[in-house]
Design an enzyme around this catalytic site. Sequence first.
Site, PDB file in Angstrom:
ATOM      1  N   TYR A  50      31.172  51.249  35.954  1.00  0.00           N
ATOM      2  CA  TYR A  50      30.296  50.084  36.149  1.00  0.00           C
ATOM      3  C   TYR A  50      30.589  49.008  35.101  1.00  0.00           C
ATOM      4  CZ  TYR A  50      26.390  46.989  36.535  1.00  0.00           C
ATOM      5  OH  TYR A  50      25.642  45.850  36.684  1.00  0.00           O
ATOM      6  N   ILE A  66      24.550  41.066  28.691  1.00  0.00           N
ATOM      7  CA  ILE A  66      24.967  42.314  29.343  1.00  0.00           C
ATOM      8  C   ILE A  66      23.695  43.057  29.715  1.00  0.00           C
ATOM      9  CG2 ILE A  66      26.061  44.567  29.019  1.00  0.00           C
ATOM     10  CD1 ILE A  66      28.246  43.315  27.465  1.00  0.00           C
ATOM     11  N   GLY A  67      23.533  43.273  31.019  1.00  0.00           N
ATOM     12  CA  GLY A  67      22.262  43.773  31.518  1.00  0.00           C
ATOM     13  C   GLY A  67      21.998  45.245  31.290  1.00  0.00           C
ATOM     14  N   SER A  84      19.806  39.419  28.425  1.00  0.00           N
ATOM     15  CA  SER A  84      19.776  39.422  29.890  1.00  0.00           C
ATOM     16  C   SER A  84      18.371  39.669  30.439  1.00  0.00           C
ATOM     17  CB  SER A  84      20.714  40.524  30.398  1.00  0.00           C
ATOM     18  OG  SER A  84      20.505  40.762  31.766  1.00  0.00           O
ATOM     19  N   TYR A 138      18.062  35.605  35.598  1.00  0.00           N
ATOM     20  CA  TYR A 138      18.414  35.737  37.008  1.00  0.00           C
ATOM     21  C   TYR A 138      17.159  35.290  37.739  1.00  0.00           C
ATOM     22  CZ  TYR A 138      22.660  38.561  36.284  1.00  0.00           C
ATOM     23  OH  TYR A 138      23.906  38.999  35.957  1.00  0.00           O
ATOM     24  N   THR A 167      21.850  32.165  35.212  1.00  0.00           N
ATOM     25  CA  THR A 167      23.103  32.638  35.809  1.00  0.00           C
ATOM     26  C   THR A 167      23.060  32.416  37.315  1.00  0.00           C
ATOM     27  OG1 THR A 167      23.415  34.260  34.078  1.00  0.00           O
ATOM     28  CG2 THR A 167      24.613  34.646  36.120  1.00  0.00           C
ATOM     29  N   ARG A 223      32.224  45.510  44.411  1.00  0.00           N
ATOM     30  CA  ARG A 223      32.806  46.286  43.310  1.00  0.00           C
ATOM     31  C   ARG A 223      33.099  47.706  43.792  1.00  0.00           C
ATOM     32  NH1 ARG A 223      28.465  44.609  38.670  1.00  0.00           N
ATOM     33  NH2 ARG A 223      28.457  42.380  39.088  1.00  0.00           N
ATOM     34  N   LYS A 228      24.993  29.075  33.949  1.00  0.00           N
ATOM     35  CA  LYS A 228      26.134  29.979  33.751  1.00  0.00           C
ATOM     36  C   LYS A 228      26.784  30.287  35.091  1.00  0.00           C
ATOM     37  CE  LYS A 228      27.276  34.477  31.632  1.00  0.00           C
ATOM     38  NZ  LYS A 228      27.427  35.560  32.594  1.00  0.00           N
ATOM     39  N   HIS A 230      31.991  35.586  35.145  1.00  0.00           N
ATOM     40  CA  HIS A 230      31.241  36.835  35.022  1.00  0.00           C
ATOM     41  C   HIS A 230      32.174  38.001  34.659  1.00  0.00           C
ATOM     42  CE1 HIS A 230      26.991  38.059  36.120  1.00  0.00           C
ATOM     43  NE2 HIS A 230      27.506  39.232  35.821  1.00  0.00           N
ATOM     44  N   ARG A 286      33.602  40.048  37.621  1.00  0.00           N
ATOM     45  CA  ARG A 286      32.769  41.059  38.291  1.00  0.00           C
ATOM     46  C   ARG A 286      32.128  40.547  39.564  1.00  0.00           C
ATOM     47  NH1 ARG A 286      31.264  45.053  34.778  1.00  0.00           N
ATOM     48  NH2 ARG A 286      29.124  45.303  35.487  1.00  0.00           N
ATOM     49  N   GLY A 326      37.239  37.193  29.597  1.00  0.00           N
ATOM     50  CA  GLY A 326      38.588  37.522  29.159  1.00  0.00           C
ATOM     51  C   GLY A 326      38.861  37.327  27.680  1.00  0.00           C
ATOM     52  N   ARG A 380      39.353  38.400  24.267  1.00  0.00           N
ATOM     53  CA  ARG A 380      39.631  39.731  23.735  1.00  0.00           C
ATOM     54  C   ARG A 380      40.005  39.736  22.264  1.00  0.00           C
ATOM     55  NH1 ARG A 380      37.105  40.645  27.270  1.00  0.00           N
ATOM     56  NH2 ARG A 380      37.518  41.643  29.254  1.00  0.00           N
TER      57      ARG A 380
HETATM   58  C1  FNR Z   1      27.725  41.424  32.483  1.00  0.00           C
HETATM   59  N1  FNR Z   1      27.502  40.047  32.646  1.00  0.00           N
HETATM   60  C2  FNR Z   1      26.221  39.585  32.854  1.00  0.00           C
HETATM   61  N2  FNR Z   1      25.996  38.243  32.970  1.00  0.00           N
HETATM   62  C3  FNR Z   1      24.743  37.767  33.134  1.00  0.00           C
HETATM   63  O1  FNR Z   1      24.572  36.545  33.221  1.00  0.00           O
HETATM   64  N3  FNR Z   1      23.683  38.647  33.184  1.00  0.00           N
HETATM   65  C4  FNR Z   1      23.829  39.987  33.099  1.00  0.00           C
HETATM   66  O2  FNR Z   1      22.870  40.731  33.142  1.00  0.00           O
HETATM   67  C5  FNR Z   1      25.151  40.492  32.959  1.00  0.00           C
HETATM   68  N4  FNR Z   1      25.373  41.835  32.908  1.00  0.00           N
HETATM   69  C6  FNR Z   1      26.642  42.317  32.650  1.00  0.00           C
HETATM   70  C7  FNR Z   1      26.842  43.684  32.526  1.00  0.00           C
HETATM   71  C8  FNR Z   1      28.109  44.169  32.198  1.00  0.00           C
HETATM   72  C9  FNR Z   1      28.312  45.641  32.050  1.00  0.00           C
HETATM   73  C10 FNR Z   1      29.169  43.258  31.975  1.00  0.00           C
HETATM   74  C11 FNR Z   1      30.544  43.745  31.555  1.00  0.00           C
HETATM   75  C12 FNR Z   1      28.985  41.907  32.130  1.00  0.00           C
HETATM   76  C13 FNR Z   1      28.617  39.086  32.491  1.00  0.00           C
HETATM   77  C14 FNR Z   1      28.777  38.704  31.030  1.00  0.00           C
HETATM   78  O3  FNR Z   1      27.699  37.903  30.600  1.00  0.00           O
HETATM   79  C15 FNR Z   1      30.047  37.890  30.794  1.00  0.00           C
HETATM   80  O4  FNR Z   1      30.086  36.802  31.691  1.00  0.00           O
HETATM   81  C16 FNR Z   1      31.322  38.714  30.944  1.00  0.00           C
HETATM   82  O5  FNR Z   1      31.150  40.014  30.454  1.00  0.00           O
HETATM   83  C17 FNR Z   1      32.438  38.034  30.178  1.00  0.00           C
HETATM   84  O6  FNR Z   1      33.632  38.633  30.416  1.00  0.00           O
HETATM   85  P1  FNR Z   1      34.310  39.720  29.443  1.00  0.00           P
HETATM   86  O7  FNR Z   1      34.162  39.235  28.011  1.00  0.00           O
HETATM   87  O8  FNR Z   1      33.588  41.002  29.680  1.00  0.00           O
HETATM   88  O9  FNR Z   1      35.691  39.706  29.921  1.00  0.00           O
END
Ligand code: FNR
Length: 378
Positions: free
Chosen positions: A37, A91-92, A121, A145, A171, A180, A253, A277, A280, A308, A310
């Site tokens: 996930y 990150i949720g 989040s 959200y 977002t 996914r 966002k 995102h 995702r 992205g 890193r």
């Molecule tokens: C997210 N992201 C995300 N974005 C958001 O607006 N609300 C959320 O709850 C979440 N939850 C979430 C869970 C997980 C497991 C991931 C990996 C990502 C997206 C996040 O804010 C962000 O846009 C991306 O993670 C950025 O990309 P990188 O740094 O993971 O490549």
Amino acid sequence: IGLYLAGLGGELPAYPLTFAGLEAAAQAKMEHRLWDYVAGGAGDEHTQRANVAAFERWGILPRMLSGAAERDLSVELFGHRLPAPVLMAPIGVLGVMTDDGHGDLAAAAASASSGIPMIASTLMQDPLEEVAAALGDTPGFFQLYTPNDREVAESLVRRAEAAGFRGIVVTLDTWTLGFRPRDLQHATFPQLRGACLANYFSDPVFRSRLAASPEDDPGAATLHWAMTFGNPTLTWDDLAWLRDLTDLPLLLKGIGHPDDVRRAKDEGVDGIYCSNHGGRQAASAPALELLPAVVDAADGLPVLFDSGVRSGADVIKALALGATAVGIGRPYGYGAVLGGTAGIEFVLSCLLAEADLTMGLNGYAGIAELTREVLLRC
Ligand code: FNR
């Protein structure tokens, strides 16, 4: 320097120093469906690979003898002076990423100690009030959200205001979940549910919609959440409503088309958050490629960027392409998996040290010097 000095004394770093190392160690520690996930993405995942590849196509032009021994990475964002142009992206499900289930509080503690803001989040496991309290003096932002029940949306915004968050990040790219395959194959979602609904289950307006409390009937509450969470019909009219709702800085966002950015500016939005995102959501959505046009269309509004990033060098490249500050997602999530607050602090400090050194070794003393001319297409 601390790491090098410790290394001279034979001490090994507590956690891996590269993203690849973090990823491998986090994968080894996590239950495989949860891992999929977090690490996975939309479709065949070429979008998230492309996010990383987009950074690799840029080089940074070196300037020597420029006197960059002292660097200043601090930046101003909505009236707050940040130590560095970096934020923790929302990150949720941080709750499933730490041993004790309190990943959100772990991230908030890392934010408090590092001064790096957390964007909290909607889908946190720890209630937003507790997370805001744990941020200390570091400004925090609340990611919304927007549920399809306006009164629930308003309640979440009011709670975020009352808790002391300094801005609302709406977002837009997740009104339903992306395709996914890893999650669909493993039926991961039942495992995540408990980790991400605390802000709904603790919300007085959401609770007033239920026949029985979420404690007494979690199944019905979850079902009602599922019907409330998505908002496929969200339009610019709803945005105008949200804009009127709060005086906090409002950021969008997941917005990437220059016309949308101009419209957002006309509607009184305070900042743009360019992101796909982390690959995702919509397959084949560009991210870094969009940034220069988004910055131009934003015409002076702050622009955040993620997807992205890193390494510290990636931070420098996004800044040079016009970002005001850069969000990181999975890298600090993996820090949380490996060591909770300490793991996140480690990841952030390595990222910032690398950004600082990359800037200095290339001869740039301040962020203002990082313009598009600094980059070379490789
Ligand atoms: C997210 N992201 C995300 N974005 C958001 O607006 N609300 C959320 O709850 C979440 N939850 C979430 C869970 C997980 C497991 C991931 C990996 C990502 C997206 C996040 O804010 C962000 O846009 C991306 O993670 C950025 O990309 P990188 O740094 O993971 O490549």
